[in-house]
Design an enzyme around this catalytic site. Structure first.
Site, PDB file in Angstrom:
ATOM      1  N   ASN A 129       0.791  -1.118   0.020  1.00 49.90           N
ATOM      2  CA  ASN A 129      -0.031   0.119   0.015  1.00 49.90           C
ATOM      3  C   ASN A 129       0.845   1.126  -0.012  1.00 49.90           C
ATOM      4  O   ASN A 129       1.760   1.289   0.733  1.00 49.90           O
ATOM      5  CB  ASN A 129      -0.804  -0.044   1.332  1.00 49.90           C
ATOM      6  CG  ASN A 129      -1.385   1.225   1.372  1.00 49.90           C
ATOM      7  OD1 ASN A 129      -1.955   2.016   0.325  1.00 49.90           O
ATOM      8  ND2 ASN A 129      -1.981   1.790   2.799  1.00 49.90           N
ATOM      9  N   ARG A 151      -2.680   6.907  16.080  1.00 49.81           N
ATOM     10  CA  ARG A 151      -1.587   7.270  15.269  1.00 49.81           C
ATOM     11  C   ARG A 151      -0.806   8.387  15.734  1.00 49.81           C
ATOM     12  O   ARG A 151       0.553   8.276  15.469  1.00 49.81           O
ATOM     13  CB  ARG A 151      -2.300   7.719  14.090  1.00 49.81           C
ATOM     14  CG  ARG A 151      -3.129   6.683  13.273  1.00 49.81           C
ATOM     15  CD  ARG A 151      -2.071   5.651  12.575  1.00 49.81           C
ATOM     16  NE  ARG A 151      -1.397   6.159  11.452  1.00 49.81           N
ATOM     17  CZ  ARG A 151      -1.631   5.906  10.241  1.00 49.81           C
ATOM     18  NH1 ARG A 151      -2.590   5.344   9.894  1.00 49.81           N
ATOM     19  NH2 ARG A 151      -1.007   6.438   9.235  1.00 49.81           N
ATOM     20  N   HIS A 182      -7.602   6.398  -0.324  1.00 45.01           N
ATOM     21  CA  HIS A 182      -6.234   5.553  -0.302  1.00 45.01           C
ATOM     22  C   HIS A 182      -6.190   4.259   0.317  1.00 45.01           C
ATOM     23  O   HIS A 182      -5.376   3.548   0.274  1.00 45.01           O
ATOM     24  CB  HIS A 182      -5.281   6.505   0.199  1.00 45.01           C
ATOM     25  CG  HIS A 182      -4.159   6.246  -0.156  1.00 45.01           C
ATOM     26  ND1 HIS A 182      -3.543   6.086  -1.443  1.00 45.01           N
ATOM     27  CD2 HIS A 182      -2.815   6.286   0.721  1.00 45.01           C
ATOM     28  CE1 HIS A 182      -2.093   5.995  -1.488  1.00 45.01           C
ATOM     29  NE2 HIS A 182      -1.941   6.013  -0.154  1.00 45.01           N
ATOM     30  N   TRP A 183      -7.443   4.104   1.262  1.00 45.67           N
ATOM     31  CA  TRP A 183      -7.228   2.939   2.087  1.00 45.67           C
ATOM     32  C   TRP A 183      -8.195   1.781   1.425  1.00 45.67           C
ATOM     33  O   TRP A 183      -9.238   1.742   2.302  1.00 45.67           O
ATOM     34  CB  TRP A 183      -7.538   3.318   3.573  1.00 45.67           C
ATOM     35  CG  TRP A 183      -6.369   4.096   4.408  1.00 45.67           C
ATOM     36  CD1 TRP A 183      -5.009   4.049   4.164  1.00 45.67           C
ATOM     37  CD2 TRP A 183      -6.518   4.556   5.509  1.00 45.67           C
ATOM     38  NE1 TRP A 183      -4.372   4.750   5.013  1.00 45.67           N
ATOM     39  CE2 TRP A 183      -5.119   4.828   6.042  1.00 45.67           C
ATOM     40  CE3 TRP A 183      -7.530   4.900   6.334  1.00 45.67           C
ATOM     41  CZ2 TRP A 183      -4.882   5.631   7.105  1.00 45.67           C
ATOM     42  CZ3 TRP A 183      -7.178   5.273   7.588  1.00 45.67           C
ATOM     43  CH2 TRP A 183      -5.815   5.845   7.975  1.00 45.67           C
TER      44      TRP A 183
END
Length: 281
Positions: A97, A176, A254-255
């Site tokens: 990814n 995160r 994007h995920w």
């Protein structure tokens, strides 16, 4: 190459699917990224078919955080190969990814005998933005966080990852942020980033220039609404890689492994299942 310890997670056992090769999954490069944060929820879907390894790339998660030597993709690829050697694994399928897609591509170009098939999700290095400006919105927000690492800037970056903003929870931001500001993490992120800006090492990361050399079956996967590596970045790779195909997920950023979790696992597994080990590839 200096000795570096990589952290990884493993689940599942080899089956007849994909010629019995293990599947190595390589995460993206945003603040606080790790193998588990990117692929932890996807692991059960893949572990039913493959011996699956989620690897923290150098500088991320529980892996060591040495200064990057040369371009990051080559640096990380060589460390992943060293891990495979230590584990006694000869060949693998690679699923990468973003940043991990660039590492997977470089590994396949440099060590083609170690790779079966590739699944690349909005891959770095291989994505050539034909119409979008550089840096893209997502990359700009990544740079903003690197310059001033605050929770607000991290939330702004994560918001570019997905279409469904309900996925950007306070808990995710806190998790995160803690990982992104752990000892050594910020220095490691900046060292990685500089390998793409330093003129002496940046060109080695322009993998689209070498895409024509890749002889592996390659599945390019993209979220139609990707704001980090936009969809137009897929087309050069699709044209240049002889055995490439492209799958686009609608209403997805994007995920893809999170926003289109079931479809992503189904499409990727079906693609890998067509691999015939050693004979027809």
């Amino acid at each position: 190459m200096s000795e570096t310890t990589l952290n990884y997670y493993e689940a599942g056992a080899a089956t007849a699917i994909g010629g019995g090769l293990p599947l190595v999954m390589l995460h993206g490069g945003g603040p606080g990224a790790s193998a588990w944060s990117n692929f932890g929820t996807a692991l059960p879907r893949f572990a039913t078919s493959f011996r699956t390894l989620l690897v923290d790339q150098p500088g991320f998660g529980g892996s060591d955080k040495p200064p990057v030597v040369g371009n990051y993709y080559r640096f990380a690829a060589e460390h992943v190969v060293a891990l495979l050697d230590e584990l006694g694994i000869e060949r693998v399928h690679l699923l990468g990814n973003s940043l991990g897609g660039g590492t997977a591509m470089r590994l396949a170009l440099t060590h083609p005998d170690r790779v079966g098939r590739l699944v690349l999700m909005g891959p770095g290095g291989l994505s050539l933005n034909l119409f979008h400006a550089d840096p893209t919105e997502g990359v700009q927000r990544l740079m903003d966080f690197g310059a001033d690492p605050t929770r607000e800037r991290l939330r702004a970056f994560i918001s570019t990852m997905v279409v469904n903003q309900q996925l950007v929870t306070d808990e995710l931001v806190e998790e995160r942020f803690a990982d992104a500001t752990a000892p050594g993490a910020l220095d490691a992120m900046r060292s990685m980033g500089m390998s793409f800006w330093n003129p002496e090492t940046a060109e080695d990361g322009m993998l689209w220039r070498e895409a024509h050399r890749l002889r592996k079956h390659t599945l390019l996967t993209w979220g139609r609404e990707d704001r980090v590596n936009p969809l137009d970045g897929a087309f050069a790779a699709l044209k240049l890689i002889p055995k490439a195909q492209l799958h686009v997920f609608p209403n997805c950023g994007h995920w893809a492994q999170i926003e289109a979790a079931d479809e992503f696992a189904e499409v990727s597994t079906a693609f890998l299942a067509r691999h015939v080990e050693r004979t027809k590839q």
